[in-house]
Design a protein around this motif. Sequence first.
Motif, PDB file in Angstrom:
ATOM      1  N   VAL A 129      64.168  65.785 -11.403  1.00  0.00           N
ATOM      2  CA  VAL A 129      64.274  65.283 -12.774  1.00  0.00           C
ATOM      3  C   VAL A 129      65.693  64.817 -13.069  1.00  0.00           C
ATOM      4  O   VAL A 129      66.664  65.557 -12.829  1.00  0.00           O
ATOM      5  CB  VAL A 129      63.857  66.382 -13.781  1.00  0.00           C
ATOM      6  CG1 VAL A 129      64.000  65.886 -15.213  1.00  0.00           C
ATOM      7  CG2 VAL A 129      62.422  66.822 -13.512  1.00  0.00           C
ATOM      8  N   LYS A 130      65.800  63.620 -13.603  1.00  0.00           N
ATOM      9  CA  LYS A 130      67.092  63.107 -14.053  1.00  0.00           C
ATOM     10  C   LYS A 130      67.592  63.994 -15.187  1.00  0.00           C
ATOM     11  O   LYS A 130      66.836  64.345 -16.095  1.00  0.00           O
ATOM     12  CB  LYS A 130      66.911  61.664 -14.540  1.00  0.00           C
ATOM     13  CG  LYS A 130      68.198  60.926 -14.839  1.00  0.00           C
ATOM     14  CD  LYS A 130      68.914  60.515 -13.571  1.00  0.00           C
ATOM     15  CE  LYS A 130      70.112  59.624 -13.888  1.00  0.00           C
ATOM     16  NZ  LYS A 130      70.955  59.405 -12.691  1.00  0.00           N
ATOM     17  N   ASP A 131      68.841  64.395 -15.114  1.00  0.00           N
ATOM     18  CA  ASP A 131      69.373  65.357 -16.089  1.00  0.00           C
ATOM     19  C   ASP A 131      69.140  64.915 -17.528  1.00  0.00           C
ATOM     20  O   ASP A 131      68.755  65.724 -18.384  1.00  0.00           O
ATOM     21  CB  ASP A 131      70.871  65.575 -15.848  1.00  0.00           C
ATOM     22  CG  ASP A 131      71.143  66.324 -14.539  1.00  0.00           C
ATOM     23  OD1 ASP A 131      70.194  66.959 -14.022  1.00  0.00           O
ATOM     24  OD2 ASP A 131      72.280  66.270 -14.036  1.00  0.00           O
ATOM     25  N   GLU A 132      69.327  63.606 -17.803  1.00  0.00           N
ATOM     26  CA  GLU A 132      69.171  63.119 -19.177  1.00  0.00           C
ATOM     27  C   GLU A 132      67.713  63.123 -19.636  1.00  0.00           C
ATOM     28  O   GLU A 132      67.441  63.052 -20.841  1.00  0.00           O
ATOM     29  CB  GLU A 132      69.730  61.695 -19.314  1.00  0.00           C
ATOM     30  CG  GLU A 132      71.199  61.534 -18.914  1.00  0.00           C
ATOM     31  CD  GLU A 132      71.364  61.186 -17.440  1.00  0.00           C
ATOM     32  OE1 GLU A 132      71.727  60.035 -17.148  1.00  0.00           O
ATOM     33  OE2 GLU A 132      71.123  62.067 -16.590  1.00  0.00           O
ATOM     34  N   GLU A 133      66.773  63.154 -18.692  1.00  0.00           N
ATOM     35  CA  GLU A 133      65.351  63.115 -19.033  1.00  0.00           C
ATOM     36  C   GLU A 133      64.725  64.509 -19.070  1.00  0.00           C
ATOM     37  O   GLU A 133      63.545  64.646 -19.393  1.00  0.00           O
ATOM     38  CB  GLU A 133      64.599  62.252 -18.014  1.00  0.00           C
ATOM     39  CG  GLU A 133      65.070  60.793 -17.963  1.00  0.00           C
ATOM     40  CD  GLU A 133      64.485  60.005 -16.782  1.00  0.00           C
ATOM     41  OE1 GLU A 133      64.734  58.801 -16.706  1.00  0.00           O
ATOM     42  OE2 GLU A 133      63.783  60.623 -15.951  1.00  0.00           O
ATOM     43  N   ALA A 134      65.508  65.529 -18.752  1.00  0.00           N
ATOM     44  CA  ALA A 134      64.959  66.871 -18.530  1.00  0.00           C
ATOM     45  C   ALA A 134      64.223  67.418 -19.745  1.00  0.00           C
ATOM     46  O   ALA A 134      63.130  67.985 -19.614  1.00  0.00           O
ATOM     47  CB  ALA A 134      66.076  67.818 -18.110  1.00  0.00           C
ATOM     48  N   ALA A 135      64.804  67.267 -20.933  1.00  0.00           N
ATOM     49  CA  ALA A 135      64.183  67.844 -22.125  1.00  0.00           C
ATOM     50  C   ALA A 135      62.810  67.238 -22.371  1.00  0.00           C
ATOM     51  O   ALA A 135      61.842  67.954 -22.665  1.00  0.00           O
ATOM     52  CB  ALA A 135      65.094  67.627 -23.338  1.00  0.00           C
ATOM     53  N   LEU A 136      62.710  65.918 -22.242  1.00  0.00           N
ATOM     54  CA  LEU A 136      61.424  65.247 -22.484  1.00  0.00           C
ATOM     55  C   LEU A 136      60.402  65.615 -21.412  1.00  0.00           C
ATOM     56  O   LEU A 136      59.236  65.888 -21.715  1.00  0.00           O
ATOM     57  CB  LEU A 136      61.631  63.728 -22.518  1.00  0.00           C
ATOM     58  CG  LEU A 136      60.371  62.875 -22.774  1.00  0.00           C
ATOM     59  CD1 LEU A 136      59.709  63.259 -24.095  1.00  0.00           C
ATOM     60  CD2 LEU A 136      60.721  61.386 -22.752  1.00  0.00           C
ATOM     61  N   VAL A 137      60.829  65.632 -20.159  1.00  0.00           N
ATOM     62  CA  VAL A 137      59.896  65.974 -19.068  1.00  0.00           C
ATOM     63  C   VAL A 137      59.394  67.408 -19.227  1.00  0.00           C
ATOM     64  O   VAL A 137      58.194  67.684 -19.087  1.00  0.00           O
ATOM     65  CB  VAL A 137      60.575  65.794 -17.691  1.00  0.00           C
ATOM     66  CG1 VAL A 137      59.655  66.297 -16.573  1.00  0.00           C
ATOM     67  CG2 VAL A 137      60.927  64.327 -17.452  1.00  0.00           C
ATOM     68  N   LYS A 138      60.311  68.328 -19.576  1.00  0.00           N
ATOM     69  CA  LYS A 138      59.924  69.726 -19.722  1.00  0.00           C
ATOM     70  C   LYS A 138      58.939  69.914 -20.872  1.00  0.00           C
ATOM     71  O   LYS A 138      58.057  70.775 -20.820  1.00  0.00           O
ATOM     72  CB  LYS A 138      61.166  70.588 -19.961  1.00  0.00           C
ATOM     73  CG  LYS A 138      60.881  72.084 -19.883  1.00  0.00           C
ATOM     74  CD  LYS A 138      62.157  72.901 -19.913  1.00  0.00           C
ATOM     75  CE  LYS A 138      61.854  74.379 -19.730  1.00  0.00           C
ATOM     76  NZ  LYS A 138      63.084  75.201 -19.735  1.00  0.00           N
ATOM     77  N   GLU A 139      59.068  69.092 -21.896  1.00  0.00           N
ATOM     78  CA  GLU A 139      58.145  69.173 -23.041  1.00  0.00           C
ATOM     79  C   GLU A 139      56.779  68.599 -22.692  1.00  0.00           C
ATOM     80  O   GLU A 139      55.735  69.161 -23.047  1.00  0.00           O
ATOM     81  CB  GLU A 139      58.743  68.409 -24.227  1.00  0.00           C
ATOM     82  CG  GLU A 139      57.817  68.340 -25.431  1.00  0.00           C
ATOM     83  CD  GLU A 139      58.278  67.324 -26.470  1.00  0.00           C
ATOM     84  OE1 GLU A 139      57.512  67.090 -27.425  1.00  0.00           O
ATOM     85  OE2 GLU A 139      59.370  66.741 -26.318  1.00  0.00           O
ATOM     86  N   GLN A 140      56.767  67.469 -21.983  1.00  0.00           N
ATOM     87  CA  GLN A 140      55.512  66.750 -21.737  1.00  0.00           C
ATOM     88  C   GLN A 140      54.730  67.263 -20.529  1.00  0.00           C
ATOM     89  O   GLN A 140      53.506  67.189 -20.497  1.00  0.00           O
ATOM     90  CB  GLN A 140      55.805  65.249 -21.550  1.00  0.00           C
ATOM     91  CG  GLN A 140      56.253  64.542 -22.812  1.00  0.00           C
ATOM     92  CD  GLN A 140      55.192  64.597 -23.894  1.00  0.00           C
ATOM     93  OE1 GLN A 140      54.009  64.366 -23.633  1.00  0.00           O
ATOM     94  NE2 GLN A 140      55.609  64.903 -25.119  1.00  0.00           N
ATOM     95  N   LEU A 141      55.443  67.773 -19.535  1.00  0.00           N
ATOM     96  CA  LEU A 141      54.791  68.159 -18.283  1.00  0.00           C
ATOM     97  C   LEU A 141      53.657  69.171 -18.495  1.00  0.00           C
ATOM     98  O   LEU A 141      52.528  68.937 -18.021  1.00  0.00           O
ATOM     99  CB  LEU A 141      55.840  68.700 -17.312  1.00  0.00           C
ATOM    100  CG  LEU A 141      55.413  68.928 -15.860  1.00  0.00           C
ATOM    101  CD1 LEU A 141      54.808  67.680 -15.250  1.00  0.00           C
ATOM    102  CD2 LEU A 141      56.618  69.389 -15.036  1.00  0.00           C
ATOM    103  N   PRO A 142      53.886  70.282 -19.196  1.00  0.00           N
ATOM    104  CA  PRO A 142      52.766  71.233 -19.385  1.00  0.00           C
ATOM    105  C   PRO A 142      51.642  70.646 -20.235  1.00  0.00           C
ATOM    106  O   PRO A 142      50.472  70.997 -20.031  1.00  0.00           O
ATOM    107  CB  PRO A 142      53.431  72.428 -20.069  1.00  0.00           C
ATOM    108  CG  PRO A 142      54.680  71.900 -20.667  1.00  0.00           C
ATOM    109  CD  PRO A 142      55.144  70.791 -19.779  1.00  0.00           C
ATOM    110  N   LYS A 143      51.979  69.778 -21.178  1.00  0.00           N
ATOM    111  CA  LYS A 143      50.941  69.148 -22.007  1.00  0.00           C
ATOM    112  C   LYS A 143      50.062  68.233 -21.157  1.00  0.00           C
ATOM    113  O   LYS A 143      48.828  68.229 -21.290  1.00  0.00           O
ATOM    114  CB  LYS A 143      51.584  68.344 -23.138  1.00  0.00           C
ATOM    115  CG  LYS A 143      52.315  69.174 -24.175  1.00  0.00           C
ATOM    116  CD  LYS A 143      52.933  68.288 -25.248  1.00  0.00           C
ATOM    117  CE  LYS A 143      53.692  69.111 -26.285  1.00  0.00           C
ATOM    118  NZ  LYS A 143      54.342  68.243 -27.297  1.00  0.00           N
TER     119      LYS A 143
END
Length: 906
Positions: free
Chosen positions: A866-880
Amino acid sequence: MKNKTLLLVDGSSYLYRAYYAMPNLRNKAGEPTGAIYGIINMMRKISQDFNPDYMVCVFDAPGKTFRDDLYPDYKGQRPPMPDDLRVQIEPIYETIAALGWHIIAQPGVEADDIIATLAEIARQNDVKTVISTGDKDIAQLVNEHISLINTMTGERLDREGVKDKFGVFPEQIIDFLMLVGDKVDNVPGVEKVGEKTAAKWLNEYGTLDNLIAHADKLSGKIGENFRQAMAQFDLTRQLITIKKDCDMHEFYQGLESLQPKEVDNTKLIELFNRFGFKTFLREVSGDTEAVPTQDSRVDDALPAIPTDINYQMVNTPAQLQNLLETIQSAELVAFDTETNSIDPMQAKLVGMSFSVKVGQAWYVPLAHMGLLDEQLDKAQTLTLLKPWLEDTTARKVLQNAKFDTHVLANEGIQLKGVKHDTMLMAYVLASNKKVALEELASRYLGRQGLSFEEICGKGASAITFDYVPLDKATQYACEDADFTFQLAQVLAPKIEAVAGFAATYDLEMQVWPVLYAMERVGVKLDERELHQQSGELGDTLAKLEKQAYELAEQEFNLNSPKQLGEILFDKLQLPVVSKTSKGAPSTDEETLSKLAEDYPLPKLILEYRSLAKLKSTYTDKLPKMVFTGTGRVHTNYAQAAVVTGRLSSSDPNLQNIPVRTEEGRRVRKAFIAEPGYHLMSADYSQIELRVMAHISGDENLQKAFAEGKDIHRATAAEVFGVELEAVSSEQRRAAKAINFGLIYGMGAFGLAANLGISRDAAQNYIARYFTRYPGVASYMETTRAKANDDGYVETVFGRRLWLPEIQGAKGPRRAAAERAAINAPMQGTAADLIKKAMVAVQQWLVEQKMQSRMIMQVHDELVLEVKDEEAALVKEQLPKLMASVAELAVPLLAEVGEGENWEQAH
């Protein structure tokens, strides 16, 4: 005047071929019919091909033969005939006889002996003999009157053919087999002497007798082995030599008595009705609308083999232009690549083949060594073909499209427009069968082509495809494209006929491009970390080795099962838990685990083996597998290898890194991200238990998940009749063992061993469990019954999981098959869910134009870089994304972790 021909079929070899090549066919009465169907196809075809004057099908009779009396261990390693095949023997005899064949099965001798006797009679009467077999022993019979045909490969062997195949002439085959032995029949040879050495010796000395006379000239260990084996040669010669003088009076009254009989259509109609063979019934009866009284469970029709085969090499600009115009105007094109390697990341394109019609194909050679004047310029040709290859509207069919996509990517081309993948089609139809192209062509088309081994050889002397002569390369490559095209025509209707097949195939076709992308990206390793771990493991292994010597009171090779066995059972007098097939005390993992409960040395050996495997397989090997072109390792995900639908990983295997030991977890620490990235892991929580709750429909189980309870604690409360808060850690551990044990069909015996309790106590736990979760008990009972009736079970999404062992098997085999039937829908549904998740996550990453990417799939876990700048969004969307791929009766839950390495993220 033309010689007459006697056709002899080795019926026993046909039996096994047919049994293992055909799908699990059964009629409505549940009788297995696959071997019968396969035999009918083979017997009809060979009699039509040869139109012999005399024809006999010879089988091994049940019971001992004279060879068993000579050597009690003869064929001692052969497994018993499968029950499903045994019950087809009698109807096979009936059918072959009705097709006009004479059948011979004589007690006391083998089919080979009867075949040899009949062939010798034919020779004496100046009648040519053709023997259809795959048995190399029979090569000793070949002479100017007798030849062999292998209908599976199309191989014909005369005297020179035997020499080409084995390196010796037919009259040397007995000596040859005495040297190499026969593992199939359990006939000993000379230790460490293989086919090449045997052929070399016999070409130099002519005969085994002459070799024996010069035995002192054979140097080294292999010469010593030969001299030790000489004492057994009288016995092995008797075992290997085929008799030519069997008493045939009961079966043979002159050659004219072996003329083909009239085909008994009345009998065939009766049999085809019983077996449910629609196509055969219509052919024999002449009624194109005939329907069997017992319709078969699987469509039995095989297509006609094309009579007009047109394969062409394309090596001029004009031919290439014609080919391009042909494929551009075709509705569907079968396409295949030929390469110089099977490594997807390193394979270079050697040539390409195309087919747009059954029986017609073209091969475009591009990089065969030393043949530049006979092939087109590679760069210019790829430039011309690239627009079509990258055209999403140009519909293509491939066999293993993922591999070909890698190959073209290595050449700077992005393959698009893949409509079908015949490997995935076959996998969806029968995940328990092999999916190699030659297997599929034989099973579904009744066709056999050149094998890769035939044109490239095998072992140390094998060549790569870029060294294959153009004529053979053209034949082989065109067959690949032609077979692939015809398979798509045959398999597509089978897929479309069953909703579950269609849905599963659609999913698999979405998954392979995701796997391709993951493989292409690869995974970054901390090589320094792995080198450090290797050093530490080496130190630990040395200490364990020293401790083992102290416990054994002597030094020995810990990696030698023989030496370990001598220490454990001869010197230390430990109890023998189990034995190998050769009767020696076993030192396998299961045995050592049992002994380790009471004795220190077996426990230490297990630890040693575990760490040694970790070191050799991962910490030593992984750094060597880094691809220089990318600086990363690139695993291969096999999509069509596991019966339940799961993926498997190889070269390197990233799914088997131990997670339960500290040392195993440390290996994951070496999996890291590029600068500016970090790793993120998303894992489905208790996915198979959730699937069990959904499939079984059990209200209590579903309620526990719906309320977000700790499922093992909730189960313990139900089973032990206590409040949730009062559940002890011991009770939770027992409940966890029950939950997961029942998923895998574990009974009271297994649970007792797992928990270290009595069998009665374990049975009591299971009974209480089923009382509180009656839906689970009902699911298990109905699943067993359905699997026994149908021979398969299905996932929630319709993936069909075949269980060939469940019908007709008895005792432990049947019990194991029933356990597999209970677990397969859960494991298969979990596989479907993670595949759906991979597709959903990949689509989202692409749509959002993310730099983050999926890099690994390990069972129920997805790992992303995961690109560091994208981490928050990926972490939010991945489980969904993972939770929303399906709507089950219980919520899906994915847990996400992140870190600098895989161990931290997991």
